[in-house]
Design an enzyme around this catalytic site. Structure first.
Site, PDB file in Angstrom:
ATOM      1  N   THR A 137       0.815  -1.212   0.000  1.00  0.00           N
ATOM      2  CA  THR A 137       0.000   0.000   0.000  1.00  0.00           C
ATOM      3  C   THR A 137       0.849   1.263   0.000  1.00  0.00           C
ATOM      4  O   THR A 137       2.003   1.245   0.455  1.00  0.00           O
ATOM      5  CB  THR A 137      -0.896  -0.015   1.266  1.00  0.00           C
ATOM      6  OG1 THR A 137      -1.533   1.241   1.417  1.00  0.00           O
ATOM      7  CG2 THR A 137      -0.072  -0.265   2.529  1.00  0.00           C
ATOM      8  N   ASP A 138       0.244   2.366  -0.451  1.00  0.00           N
ATOM      9  CA  ASP A 138       0.950   3.654  -0.383  1.00  0.00           C
ATOM     10  C   ASP A 138       1.042   4.175   1.050  1.00  0.00           C
ATOM     11  O   ASP A 138       1.809   5.111   1.326  1.00  0.00           O
ATOM     12  CB  ASP A 138       0.268   4.692  -1.293  1.00  0.00           C
ATOM     13  CG  ASP A 138      -1.187   4.980  -0.945  1.00  0.00           C
ATOM     14  OD1 ASP A 138      -1.715   4.388   0.025  1.00  0.00           O
ATOM     15  OD2 ASP A 138      -1.801   5.808  -1.643  1.00  0.00           O
ATOM     16  N   GLU A 139       0.257   3.580   1.975  1.00  0.00           N
ATOM     17  CA  GLU A 139       0.249   4.112   3.345  1.00  0.00           C
ATOM     18  C   GLU A 139       1.583   3.931   4.052  1.00  0.00           C
ATOM     19  O   GLU A 139       1.840   4.569   5.070  1.00  0.00           O
ATOM     20  CB  GLU A 139      -0.861   3.446   4.175  1.00  0.00           C
ATOM     21  CG  GLU A 139      -2.223   3.668   3.569  1.00  0.00           C
ATOM     22  CD  GLU A 139      -3.380   3.621   4.544  1.00  0.00           C
ATOM     23  OE1 GLU A 139      -3.147   3.589   5.756  1.00  0.00           O
ATOM     24  OE2 GLU A 139      -4.515   3.621   4.071  1.00  0.00           O
ATOM     25  N   TYR A 163      -1.873  -0.364  11.039  1.00  0.00           N
ATOM     26  CA  TYR A 163      -2.004  -1.061   9.740  1.00  0.00           C
ATOM     27  C   TYR A 163      -0.807  -0.740   8.853  1.00  0.00           C
ATOM     28  O   TYR A 163      -0.156  -1.650   8.310  1.00  0.00           O
ATOM     29  CB  TYR A 163      -3.313  -0.631   9.049  1.00  0.00           C
ATOM     30  CG  TYR A 163      -3.330  -0.951   7.567  1.00  0.00           C
ATOM     31  CD1 TYR A 163      -3.409  -2.279   7.123  1.00  0.00           C
ATOM     32  CD2 TYR A 163      -3.255   0.059   6.603  1.00  0.00           C
ATOM     33  CE1 TYR A 163      -3.405  -2.583   5.763  1.00  0.00           C
ATOM     34  CE2 TYR A 163      -3.254  -0.240   5.245  1.00  0.00           C
ATOM     35  CZ  TYR A 163      -3.320  -1.561   4.832  1.00  0.00           C
ATOM     36  OH  TYR A 163      -3.310  -1.863   3.491  1.00  0.00           O
ATOM     37  N   LYS A 167       2.146  -3.249   7.381  1.00  0.00           N
ATOM     38  CA  LYS A 167       2.430  -3.435   5.940  1.00  0.00           C
ATOM     39  C   LYS A 167       3.886  -3.055   5.650  1.00  0.00           C
ATOM     40  O   LYS A 167       4.563  -3.708   4.847  1.00  0.00           O
ATOM     41  CB  LYS A 167       1.473  -2.605   5.086  1.00  0.00           C
ATOM     42  CG  LYS A 167       0.022  -3.054   5.108  1.00  0.00           C
ATOM     43  CD  LYS A 167      -0.218  -4.451   4.549  1.00  0.00           C
ATOM     44  CE  LYS A 167       0.002  -4.563   3.058  1.00  0.00           C
ATOM     45  NZ  LYS A 167      -0.395  -5.909   2.551  1.00  0.00           N
TER      46      LYS A 167
END
Ligand code: NAD
Ligand code: DAU
Length: 362
Positions: A137-139, A163, A167
């Site tokens: 993810t970009d997060e 989260y 990741k």
């Protein structure tokens, strides 16, 4: 030991995974094994159209179960693993982070370790053909200010939620397995997906369903947080592209070039629902249902993705623009009430109560 054309997908009963399995079988057509634990977010009904398809095998199981993962690899000899399985909702990672560490970190470690053991015993042709594609993810890159350049593959990691941290940890493990052991790993970091089969805890499906039912539309904070939105089938085509031609050991950012403030997304949904399912006579337009509520703790302000490496090196571009993708998505939710009822279980209702009932209105 020769490998065949089979791929092993993890988390294929979830939102992106099920779209990936369906589009893979349409576009590529080689067999798929789907390993999924069926957490609250996994729904085998997403793939019921494959019930009589000999190319598809569903295995209910946990990616943390090393014995199961190892035996699936030895038995089916896949040429690739495409790893989607995860706990994926930021708000849940704030209230109950433990499951995120278990599945996202421990589960990815188990998969990498089992993949390494399997891969190292393949013959040379099998070893060079094999791929482990880690879906991320970009997060992991943290939050941008309004004028910051978009996230690129070299942006430093700065995950802000449990989260995102889980990741990021899994991305580091995937990278290390390539660097240390030579496992042919590819990593993709994608922005916010939307489309059919998304569990209605996430912004877009939640707002569609609440708008449809005349319920309040809970926008966190001032509604000016920005996300980049990508139609889920475009994410799936990007993953197929990276799996086919991506450079081993590389990371590819995937995005839709569609930055939108949350409030703009929600008002567009309101207008689409008004148009496709007009409110009862005398009822106010759906925009009137928008309610600003207490913010998500640590809420990232802005995400934006620079996907130029993927387009330059591999020629990928999204097929859908946000307006057309959102229209398709709203229509899908309006046309699939049975799917909606099947996912709104007691546990779902409990989550909605827990996340929203005590959020003060601003
Ligand atoms: P999702 O929550 O809809 O689905 C996750 C799936 O994983 C479910 O089917 C669930 O049953 C399964 N699963 C959970 N724990 C498991 C375990 N221990 N063993 C086996 N299966 C397990 O998630 P999603 O939105 O489809 O996201 C898929 C992947 O893509 C995730 O890795 C996520 O981080 C990543 N991602 C998501 C988005 C997005 O906008 N949704 C964007 C970028 C990246
Ligand atoms: O950026 C990729 C990520 O996108 C993925 O890695 C995650 O798995 C996925 O869940 C998504 O994370 P977000 O937190 O951005 O998605 P979510 O749909 O939860 O929220 C989108 C934005 O809308 C965010 O700014 C929070 C806001 N929001 C969300 C909900 C559920 C609201 O304002 N109200 C809400 O009720």
């Amino acid at each position: 030991m020769p490998t065949n054309d089979t791929i092993l997908v993890t988390g294929g009963a979830g939102f992106i995974g099920s779209n990936f399995v369906l589009t893979w079988l349409r576009a590529i057509g080689s067999p798929v094994i789907n390993l999924d634990a069926l957490s609250y977010a996994g729904n085998p009904a997403n793939l019921s159209s494959l019930d009589n398809d000999a190319r598809y095998l569903f295995v209910r199981g946990d990616i943390c179960d090393a014995e199961l993962v190892g035996s699936l690899l030895r038995e089916h000899k896949p040429r690739a693993i495409v790893h989607f399985a995860a706990e994926s909702h930021v708000d849940r990672s704030i209230s109950s982070p433990e499951a995120f560490i278990r599945t996202n970190v421990q589960g990815t470690f188990v998969l990498l370790e089992q993949a390494k053991m399997y891969w190292s015993k393949l013959d040379e042709a099998g070893r060079s053909a094999f791929r482990f594609l880690h879906v991320s993810t970009d997060e992991v890159y943290g939050s941008l200010g309004p004028d910051d350049p978009a996230f690129s593959e070299t942006t430093a990691y700065a995950p802000n939620s449990p989260y995102a941290a889980s990741k990021a940890a899994s991305d580091h493990l995937a990278r290390a397995y390539h660097h240390t052991f030579g496992l042919p790993v590819l990593t993709t970091n994608c922005s916010n997906n939307y489309g059919p089969f998304q569990f209605p805890e996430k912004l877009i499906p939640l707002m569609i369903l609440n708008a449809l039912e005349g319920k309040p539309l809970p926008v966190y904070g001032d509604g000016k947080n920005v996300r980049d939105w990508l139609f889920v089938e475009d994410h799936c085509s990007a993953i197929r592209t990276v799996l086919g031609n991506g450079r081993v050991g590389h990371t590819y950012n995937i995005g839709g070039n569609s930055e939108r403030a949350n409030l703009d997304v929600v008002t567009t949904i309101c207008d689409l629902v008004d148009e496709m399912r007009p409110a009862a006579p005398g009822a106010p337009p759906r925009r009137k249902l928008i309610t600003f509520v207490e913010d998500r703790p640590g809420h990232d302000r802005r995400y934006a993705i620079d996907a130029s490496k993927l387009s330059r090196e591999l020629g990928w571009r999204p097929a859908e623009v946000f307006e057309s993708g959102l229209q398709k998505t709203v229509r899908w939710y309006l046309e699939n009430p049975a799917w909606i009822e099947s996912v709104r279980t007691g546990a779902y209702r409990e989550w909605i109560r827990q996340n929203y009932s005590e959020r003060v209105e601003l």
